[in-house]
Design a protein around this motif. Structure first.
Motif, PDB file in Angstrom:
ATOM      1  N   THR A  86     -28.175   9.754 -11.206  1.00  0.00           N
ATOM      2  CA  THR A  86     -28.156   8.427 -10.585  1.00  0.00           C
ATOM      3  C   THR A  86     -29.476   8.173  -9.865  1.00  0.00           C
ATOM      4  O   THR A  86     -29.921   8.997  -9.062  1.00  0.00           O
ATOM      5  CB  THR A  86     -27.004   8.289  -9.569  1.00  0.00           C
ATOM      6  OG1 THR A  86     -27.137   9.324  -8.610  1.00  0.00           O
ATOM      7  CG2 THR A  86     -25.646   8.361 -10.213  1.00  0.00           C
ATOM      8  N   GLY A  87     -30.073   7.050 -10.175  1.00  0.00           N
ATOM      9  CA  GLY A  87     -31.272   6.614  -9.470  1.00  0.00           C
ATOM     10  C   GLY A  87     -32.517   7.386  -9.863  1.00  0.00           C
ATOM     11  O   GLY A  87     -32.556   8.082 -10.889  1.00  0.00           O
TER      12      GLY A  87
ATOM     13  N   ARG B 172     -30.420   2.360  -4.730  1.00  0.00           N
ATOM     14  CA  ARG B 172     -29.952   3.105  -3.555  1.00  0.00           C
ATOM     15  C   ARG B 172     -30.168   2.338  -2.256  1.00  0.00           C
ATOM     16  O   ARG B 172     -31.178   1.653  -2.071  1.00  0.00           O
ATOM     17  CB  ARG B 172     -30.680   4.440  -3.483  1.00  0.00           C
ATOM     18  CG  ARG B 172     -30.267   5.273  -2.280  1.00  0.00           C
ATOM     19  CD  ARG B 172     -30.677   6.707  -2.430  1.00  0.00           C
ATOM     20  NE  ARG B 172     -29.922   7.329  -3.493  1.00  0.00           N
ATOM     21  CZ  ARG B 172     -30.391   8.290  -4.271  1.00  0.00           C
ATOM     22  NH1 ARG B 172     -31.596   8.734  -4.095  1.00  0.00           N
ATOM     23  NH2 ARG B 172     -29.647   8.804  -5.229  1.00  0.00           N
TER      24      ARG B 172
ATOM     25  N   ASP C  29     -25.191   4.783  -3.464  1.00  0.00           N
ATOM     26  CA  ASP C  29     -25.794   4.769  -4.801  1.00  0.00           C
ATOM     27  C   ASP C  29     -25.177   3.622  -5.581  1.00  0.00           C
ATOM     28  O   ASP C  29     -23.954   3.561  -5.736  1.00  0.00           O
ATOM     29  CB  ASP C  29     -25.523   6.099  -5.531  1.00  0.00           C
ATOM     30  CG  ASP C  29     -26.503   7.181  -5.111  1.00  0.00           C
ATOM     31  OD1 ASP C  29     -27.504   6.846  -4.454  1.00  0.00           O
ATOM     32  OD2 ASP C  29     -26.266   8.361  -5.423  1.00  0.00           O
TER      33      ASP C  29
END
Lengths: 340, 511
Positions: free
Chosen positions: A171-172, B207, B229
């Protein structure tokens, strides 16, 4: 010197050709988006807006004007560096694209590198095992790889390395706790510029799965084209002559076979990179990657026409730049083109 | 030609792999473990960090951690004081005196004043900035400041839901002095609120990092750092909670939530909340005849839909209000009775050769299982002899089609109302002057318009209850189910459950 002059000439020619192409694409984009049955005025207001308020907004946005006038106004603003203002985010589209484009470029470039490594290595291996049982197996594998789209690879890799083995983040762009340096917007570059090696490595970790998903999906076609090109190249006399001169097979492959066979592969890579640049949408969503693909999905969901137009133009510019780079590489690698 | 992988090459490759693995592992952060941190996997981002700018229901819990609303809601959705400590809507609904706290500071240290209230709800709106709250406060003409901690909101027309709107979409207090000094664009980049957390890092669509505001006037959060997130894909959210990359996530498929609930260390909840799944009805075309509308309603097995698509957790509804909210009628049930449907159609002259026909529009992916529900509805209707065509529409087209009178007879729709107030359920859904509902019949519409300016709370609520029942009994509205939020979290993480599905880091703690 001659090569530089030829490349310079090509660059000038291609840049000049790019202008009408961009104008045409912008006009097409503008018209297609205006024909779509969505109401940007209504989308720009909260749901409890009255019919009168929507009408007032429509007038303010110039949506009641004839299409050619709307296009003229938009084009004039574009020439002044104003792509428009997002309906949903109420921010300048330029700044939204500017903040998300570097992430997508970074993703696309590394994914292309993955595709190139897998594609070239696979192509060479396919060629190497030609006529053996392994060829059939490799053929099967390459077709299998080809038949899975990148979003399925994304989910598959995420489940294997993210959930089952729990070895890679998905994620990210960074794990929680890492400070995000902002210099150019290119995270890998920025972390190196600011000397944050652990941030660089963490960002690299986050890029492994999305880049693999994109790269693996692209590599089979590269493999197959390289293999075919090598097979063609090995029919030519210069390979036999090289053998007669006593050169090793490895040297023949690298110095003669591959050098000639790489050109069609390079062409394909150029085309694929263009597709890759505009095709990261689902992968960015799955991996929460904050790039232009993610922004584009938001824009489509919210009928945010200014962002869709801006992103469309950005993709067009990217594809034109990529094609110029590929053509230049062609000139460098193929002396015959320079003679003409 | 030979390319051999000899022992030397192999050892070199293994060595390289070992070094790479070792270097990369140094960059790995231990997944959320300590009690000062929590990581939440959330399905959507804020449209902007200017909380007055846009109405996005899913963004409200994010805003509520950085900003404060004048009034708040308790977990059971009762209005409670927050920045405002006392308020009283006058009997004519044209003014509302209120008092504010004197001990509130913005994150930059500036004290909150009455000027900030006037700026947020009056001056900012009048300045021409395109803010969504301008639409909710269109009747607010002024805030008269009586003292440093008291003032009066003045309205151009009776505004009975003013208190509810002070705890609803977009109504967050923003700092006048700070915004005027840095400008609205910079404020959206570096927001300053009075909320329990400060924004310390934000990357759009990826984020949000929040750090506890130690000067917070209210109950201090137990968690020091909250990381959100933004994970839009439900499969990725499922994977993130399963792998431990997040400590809590919401809105994953019901089946996945049920599966994860059986996993060691995790717990899953399927929580009904203040969102309706209903059919927006027209009062013309194939639905001119009330018998057809009622036959369509009696033919729907809501319990079966709930079981099939929401694990049985979505509450079947008989009125357009959710259980526990003021407009709900707990003793009223609209029967599932396919035989009655058939009879109604037969009595109205419809036969197998001449069936009643209409079109149902539905989105695909706007809310969980929307198109599947639509398909199931078509099958249920076919069983009683209704001939229905299913049409897929984009959510972004809904309002445009409705404004242009182009929606078909029935549209499957989901409607969120965190306040639970019946004006924002039945009122908005059946006010003929608003773009939400498709029903334009004057019998219901006139009653709703009167209730919009009814300042006496009890009278207003009673009025909405009556009109909601009438709407259902005349086929002006077909409520189907109360929507659910799936939530999966680590067992040791505690949070406070709100009836409107707010999930707030400020209420969390580890045990």
């Amino acid at each position: 010197m001659r090569m530089i002059a030829t490349i310079a000439k090509l660059l000038v020619k291609r840049v000049l050709t790019a202008i009408p192409i961009l104008l045409l694409v912008s006009a097409l984009l503008f018209c297609i988006l205006r024909i779509l049955p969505v109401d940007p005025a209504a989308m720009s207001l909260p749901p409890n807006a009255t019919v009168q308020e929507v009408e007032a907004m429509r007038t303010e946005m110039g949506l009641n004007l004839p299409l050619y006038q709307q296009y003229g106004i938009w084009l004039n603003k574009l020439f002044h560096g104003d792509i428009g203002r997002s309906i949903h985010f109420r921010q300048d589209v330029t700044s939204l694209i500017g903040s998300t484009l570097p992430a997508t470029i970074e993703l696309a470039v590394i994914a292309m590198m993955v595709a190139t490594v897998f594609g070239l290595a696979g192509g060479l291996f396919l060629f190497y095992v030609r006529g053996t049982r392994a060829e059939a197996v490799m053929d099967f594998v390459s077709i299998l790889l080809l038949s899975l789209p990148e979003f399925l690879w994304s989910l598959f890799l995420l489940l294997i390395f993210g959930v089952f083995f729990e070895v890679l983040p998905f994620t990210g762009r960074l794990s929680p706790g890492f400070e995000r340096p902002v210099v150019t917007g290119f995270l890998l570059l920025d972390s190196l510029i600011t000397g944050k090696i652990s941030t660089f490595l963490n960002a690299l970790q986050h890029m492994i799965l999305p880049c693999l998903a994109l790269g693996i999906a692209l590599s089979p076609s590269l493999m197959r084209v390289l293999r075919s090109s090598l097979l063609d190249a090995y029919q030519d006399d210069y390979i036999q002559q090289a053998r007669l001169r006593g050169l090793s097979e490895k040297r023949i492959l690298i110095r003669h076979g591959l050098k000639n066979a790489i050109l069609p592969t390079l062409s394909l890579m150029g085309v694929q990179f263009g597709f890759l640049f505009g095709g990261t949408l689902l992968v960015e969503i799955i991996y929460s990657y904050p790039g232009m693909g993610n922004l584009m999905v938001d824009a489509i969901r919210n009928a945010d026409l200014p962002i869709i137009q801006g992103a469309g133009l950005t993709y067009c510019v990217a594809v034109l730049v990529i094609s110029i780079v590929v053509d230049s590489l062609y000139l460098i690698l193929n002396p015959k083109l320079r003679v003409r | 030609m030979t390319f051999e992988i000899d022992r030397r090459n192999l050892l070199q490759m293994l060595g390289l792999a070992a070094v790479s693995g070792s270097v990369l592992s140094q960059a790995t952060i231990a997944f959320a473990a300590d009690t000062d941190n929590v990581t939440i996997g959330w399905p959507s981002d804020v449209p902007s960090w200017d909380p007055n700018l846009r109405f996005v229901p899913d963004a409200q819990p994010l805003f509520k951690m950085v900003f404060d609303q004048p009034l708040d809601q308790s977990p059971d959705l009762k209005l409670i004081g927050n920045l405002i400590t006392k308020w009283e809507l006058k009997p004519d609904g044209l003014s509302m005196p209120f008092e504010i706290r004197s001990d509130v500071k913005f994150h930059n240290g500036d004290p909150m004043t009455m000027e900030d209230f006037k700026y947020t709800f009056v001056d900012r709106i009048k300045s021409g900035l395109k803010l969504d709250i301008a639409n909710s406060w269109r009747t607010l003409t002024d805030i008269e400041i009586l003292s440093p901690t008291s003032g009066v909101m003045k309205f151009s027309a009776p505004t009975p839901t003013a208190p509810q709107w002070l705890a609803f979409l977009g109504s967050y207090l923003v700092p006048k002095k700070y915004i005027e000094s840095v400008g609205p664009e910079e404020f959206a980049k570096k927001p300053v609120g009075t909320g329990p957390y400060k924004l310390v890092d934000y990357q759009m669509n990826s984020r949000i990092v929040l750090e506890r505001n130690d000067d917070y006037f209210g109950t201090k959060p137990k968690i020091k750092r909250v990381t959100i997130d933004i994970i839009k894909d439900p499969s990725a959210r499922t994977a993130a909670i399963q792998s431990g990359q997040v400590d809590l996530t919401v809105n994953i498929p019901v089946r996945e939530a049920e599966r994860l609930g059986k996993t060691e260390g995790l717990t899953a909840e399927i929580n009904p909340f203040t969102r309706l799944i209903l059919l927006q009805m027209r009062n013309d075309k194939g639905f001119t005849d009330m018998a057809v509308r009622l036959a369509a309603h009696h033919a729907i097995d809501k319990a079966a839909l709930s079981k099939a698509f929401y694990g049985g957790a979505a509450v079947p509804l008989s009125v357009p209000a959710t259980p526990g909210t003021p407009g709900y009628l707990p003793d009223y049930k609209f029967a599932y009775d396919p035989e009655l449907s058939k009879k109604l159609l037969a009595d109205a002259g419809y036969t197998a050769d001449k069936p009643a026909t209409f079109t149902l529009a539905a989105t695909n992916g706007q809310f969980p299982s929307d198109f599947d529900i639509a398909r199931a509805l078509v099958q249920m209707w076919q069983k009683v002899g209704l001939k229905v065509e299913l049409q897929q529409i984009e959510y972004s087209k809904y309002f445009e089609l409705n404004r242009g009178g182009q929606l078909p007879e029935a549209t499957l729709y989901s409607f969120d109302n965190a306040t639970g107030d019946p004006e924002i359920f039945s009122g908005y859904l059946m006010n003929p002057k608003m773009p939400f509902g498709a029903w334009k019949g004057p019998e219901i519409g006139d009653k709703i318009l009167k209730l919009f300016v009814e300042p006496v709370y009890e009278k207003r609520i009673a009025g909405y209850k009556a009109v909601a029942q009438e709407a259902v009994e005349t086929g002006a509205n077909i409520p189907i189910l109360q929507s659910v939020q799936t939530l999966v979290k680590k067992k040791s993480l505690n949070y406070v459950k709100y009836g409107n599905a707010w999930v707030l880091g400020s209420t969390m703690s580890w045990s």
